[in-house]
Design an enzyme around this catalytic site. Structure first.
Site, short mmCIF file in Angstrom:
data_model
loop_
_atom_site.label_atom_id
_atom_site.label_comp_id
_atom_site.label_asym_id
_atom_site.label_seq_id
_atom_site.Cartn_x
_atom_site.Cartn_y
_atom_site.Cartn_z
CD GLU A 1 -76.74 -19.29 53.38
OE1 GLU A 1 -77.42 -18.32 53.71
OE2 GLU A 1 -77.19 -20.26 52.72
C1 FAD Z 1 -70.51 -27.73 53.43
C2 FAD Z 1 -70.31 -26.34 52.91
C3 FAD Z 1 -71.25 -25.80 52.04
C4 FAD Z 1 -71.06 -24.52 51.51
N1 FAD Z 1 -71.95 -24.03 50.58
C5 FAD Z 1 -71.65 -22.88 49.92
C6 FAD Z 1 -72.44 -22.44 48.81
O1 FAD Z 1 -73.44 -23.07 48.44
N2 FAD Z 1 -72.06 -21.32 48.15
C7 FAD Z 1 -70.97 -20.60 48.50
O2 FAD Z 1 -70.69 -19.59 47.85
N3 FAD Z 1 -70.20 -20.98 49.56
C8 FAD Z 1 -70.51 -22.09 50.26
N4 FAD Z 1 -69.72 -22.51 51.32
C9 FAD Z 1 -68.54 -21.73 51.67
C10 FAD Z 1 -68.66 -21.03 53.01
O3 FAD Z 1 -69.57 -19.96 52.93
C11 FAD Z 1 -67.25 -20.58 53.41
O4 FAD Z 1 -66.52 -21.75 53.76
C12 FAD Z 1 -67.26 -19.61 54.58
O5 FAD Z 1 -67.80 -18.38 54.17
C13 FAD Z 1 -65.86 -19.38 55.15
O6 FAD Z 1 -64.93 -19.11 54.15
P1 FAD Z 1 -63.54 -19.92 54.12
O7 FAD Z 1 -63.86 -21.36 54.16
O8 FAD Z 1 -62.75 -19.42 52.98
O9 FAD Z 1 -62.84 -19.55 55.47
P2 FAD Z 1 -61.87 -18.29 55.70
O10 FAD Z 1 -62.49 -17.07 55.16
O11 FAD Z 1 -60.51 -18.66 55.24
O12 FAD Z 1 -61.87 -18.21 57.28
C14 FAD Z 1 -61.05 -19.03 58.11
C15 FAD Z 1 -61.25 -18.58 59.57
O13 FAD Z 1 -60.85 -17.22 59.72
C16 FAD Z 1 -61.92 -16.44 60.22
N5 FAD Z 1 -61.87 -15.10 59.65
C17 FAD Z 1 -61.73 -14.74 58.35
N6 FAD Z 1 -61.73 -13.41 58.22
C18 FAD Z 1 -61.90 -12.90 59.46
C19 FAD Z 1 -61.99 -11.59 59.99
N7 FAD Z 1 -61.95 -10.50 59.21
N8 FAD Z 1 -62.13 -11.43 61.33
C20 FAD Z 1 -62.21 -12.53 62.14
N9 FAD Z 1 -62.12 -13.80 61.70
C21 FAD Z 1 -61.97 -13.98 60.38
C22 FAD Z 1 -63.17 -17.20 59.83
O14 FAD Z 1 -64.27 -16.85 60.63
C23 FAD Z 1 -62.72 -18.62 59.99
O15 FAD Z 1 -62.83 -18.99 61.34
C24 FAD Z 1 -69.93 -23.76 51.90
C25 FAD Z 1 -69.01 -24.30 52.80
C26 FAD Z 1 -69.17 -25.57 53.29
C27 FAD Z 1 -68.11 -26.14 54.23
#
Ligand code: FAD
Length: 380
Positions: free
Chosen positions: A363
Site C-alpha cells: 500500500e
Molecule cells: C505480500 C504482498 C501483498 C501485496 N498485496 C497487494 C494487493 O493486494 N494489491 C496490490 O495491488 N498490490 C499488492 N502488493 C504490491 C505492493 O503494493 C508493491 O509491491 C509495492 O507498491 C511496491 O511496488 P514494487 O514491488 O513494484 O516495487 P518497486 O516500485 O519496483 O520499488 C522498488 C524500490 O524502489 C523504491 N522506489 C520506487 N520508486 C521510487 C521513487 N520514485 N522514489 C524513491 N524510491 C522509489 C521503492 O520504494 C522500493 O524500495 C503486495 C505486495 C506484497 C509483497
C-alpha cells in the site's frame, strides 16, 4: 481535545482482543509454517461484523467509524497479521471503495456479500512493471459497447486465491495517461481469469498472495466503478484510507511484540534476577513503549481526520511511515529481549519480526509515503 475512547470503542477493542486470543492464537504458528489461509477464522470474523466495519448498514456493514476499525486492526494484528491483512483489504480497500463509489446495483450485488464475509474481496492494482509507479498500468480494458475486454497481469494480490470479488484497475485509453484508467469489478470464475501459484513469502505467510492473469475476460459495462476515467483517482483515494489500516496493522505487530517482551522480562531470570531488573532491558521496554504510544497517536489522528471529513492523505501517510518503522524496530528488540527463545517459533516474536517488514512495502512503500508527505508539506 479528548483522548478517551467511547464505551462502544472499548467494546469493539475488547471483542477484537478476545477473538485474537481465543480464535487466532491457537494455530497461528502452524498456519504461518504451512502458509495456510485462516479460512474458518475469517468466516467467523465476518459473522461478528469485522469484515465490513465501516460500510453502510443497508448493505450489511457495521456503519462504524475509522477509529473502531483501527482499534480492531491493532488487536487482531497483535496476534495474527496474516488474518488482519485479509480484514484490512476487505474493509478499507474493497468494501469502502464500493460503498463510497459503487452504484446502487453494485452495492446490492457485491457489497452485501463482502460485508458479511460470505465472500472475500481483493484489490488489484500492482503489476510486474507497475508497483510504486501505479500509472504504468499495462493491463488493458477495451470498450466493446456493452462490455469491456480485459487483458493483462496483476502481481502480489492479497486474497488472490481466496477472494471471490476482485477490484481490477486497467487502462482503457493509454493516450489519456492516468485519466484513461478505470476500475472494474471481476468475479472468480469469469472466462479467461486465471489465478497464478501462491507466492512463498517471508512474512504474513497465512495470507494468500497470487498473481492474476486476464486473457480476454469479458466484463459487463455496469461493473465499471464511477465515471469513465475515474479508476486512478479511485485507486489513490481507496489506498489513502487503506494506509490507515496498514498503519494500524504495523502498530498492532509492534504492540504485540512489546507485550510479549514485557511479560517475558518479568519471568526470565539471569544473574540472579528477572531480566527486567537489568536496566539495558528496562530501557529497551521504555523505548518500545514510547515509540508505540507515538505511533498509536498518529494512527488515531489519521482515523479521526477521516471520520471528521478532514484531509487524511498526509496524516495517513505519516502514520504508515512511522508505525511501520516502529514495527520493525520493536520486533527486532522483542526478539533480543527473548534471547535464544526469541529466535524460535513457539515464542511468536520471530514471526512478528518477519510480519513487520511488509508494512514498509505494501500500500505504498516507505519511500512512496515520503513522496506523499513531502509533496503535501511543500505545497503551501
Ligand atoms: C505480500 C504482498 C501483498 C501485496 N498485496 C497487494 C494487493 O493486494 N494489491 C496490490 O495491488 N498490490 C499488492 N502488493 C504490491 C505492493 O503494493 C508493491 O509491491 C509495492 O507498491 C511496491 O511496488 P514494487 O514491488 O513494484 O516495487 P518497486 O516500485 O519496483 O520499488 C522498488 C524500490 O524502489 C523504491 N522506489 C520506487 N520508486 C521510487 C521513487 N520514485 N522514489 C524513491 N524510491 C522509489 C521503492 O520504494 C522500493 O524500495 C503486495 C505486495 C506484497 C509483497
Amino acid at each position: 481535545m479528548d483522548f478517551k475512547l467511547t464505551e462502544e470503542h472499548e467494546m469493539i477493542r475488547q471483542a477484537a482482543r478476545d477473538f485474537a486470543n481465543n480464535e487466532l492464537k491457537p494455530g497461528v504458528i502452524e498456519r504461518d509454517e504451512k502458509q495456510e489461509f485462516p479460512k474458518e477464522q475469517i468466516k467467523k470474523l465476518g459473522e461478528l461484523g469485522f469484515m465490513g466495519m465501516m460500510a453502510s448498514p443497508e448493505y450489511g456493514g457495521g456503519g462504524m467509524d475509522t477509529v473502531s476499525y483501527v482499534l480492531a486492526m491493532e488487536e487482531l494484528s497483535k496476534i495474527d497479521a496474516s488474518a488482519s491483512v485479509v480484514v484490512s483489504v476487505n474493509n478499507s480497500l474493497v468494501c469502502w471503495g464500493l460503498d463510497t463509489y459503487g452504484t446502487e446495483e453494485q452495492k446490492k450485488k457485491y457489497l452485501t456479500q463482502l460485508t458479511t464475509g460470505e465472500k472475500i474481496g481483493a484489490f488489484c492494482l500492482s503489476e510486474p512493471e507497475a508497483g510504486s509507479d501505479a500509472t504504468s498500468q499495462k493491463t488493458t480494458a477495451i470498450d466493446k459497447g456493452d462490455h469491456y475486454v480485459i487483458n493483462g497481469t496483476k502481481n502480489w494480490i492479497t486474497n488472490g486465491g481466496s477472494a471471490d470479488i476482485y477490484l481490477v484497475i486497467a487502462h482503457t485509453d493509454k493516450e489519456k495517461k492516468h485519466r484513461g484508467i478505470n476500475a472494474f469489478i471481476l468475479e472468480k470464475g469469469m472466462e479467461g481469469f486465471e489465478i497464478g501459484p501462491k507466492e512463498q513469502k517471508m512474512g504474513i505467510r497465512g495470507s494468500d498472495t497470487h498473481s492474476l492473469t486476464f486473457n480476454d475476460v469479458k466484463v459487463p459495462k455496469e461493473n465499471r466503478i464511477g465515471e469513465d476515467g475515474f479508476g486512478f483517482k479511485f485507486a489513490m483515494k481507496t489506498l489513502a484510507g487503506g494506509r490507515i489500516g496498514i498503519a494500524a496493522q504495523a502498530l498492532g505487530i509492534a504492540a504485540g511484540a512489546y507485550e510479549m517482551a514485557k511479560a517475558y522480562s518479568k519471568i526470565r531470570k539471569a544473574f540472579g534476577t528477572e531480566i527486567m531488573n537489568h536496566q539495558a532491558i528496562a530501557f529497551k521496554l521504555a523505548d518500545m513503549h514510547t515509540s508505540i504510544e507515538a505511533a498509536r497517536h498518529m494512527v488515531m489522528k489519521a482515523a479521526w481526520d477521516k471520520d471528521n471529513g478532514e484531509n487524511y492523505d498526509l496524516s495517513g501517510a505519516m502514520a504508515k511511515l512511522y508505525a511501520s518503522q516502529v514495527a520493525m524496530d520493536v520486533t527486532v528488540e522483542a526478539v533480543q529481549v527473548h534471547g535464544g527463545n526469541g529466535y524460535v517459533k513457539e515464542y511468536h516474536v520471530e514471526r512478528l519480526m518477519r510480519d513487520a517488514k511488509i508494512t514498509q512495502i505494501y500500500e505504498g512503500t516507505s519511500e512512496i509515503q515520503k513522496i506523499v508527505i513531502s509533496r503535501s508539506i511543500l505545497a503551501d
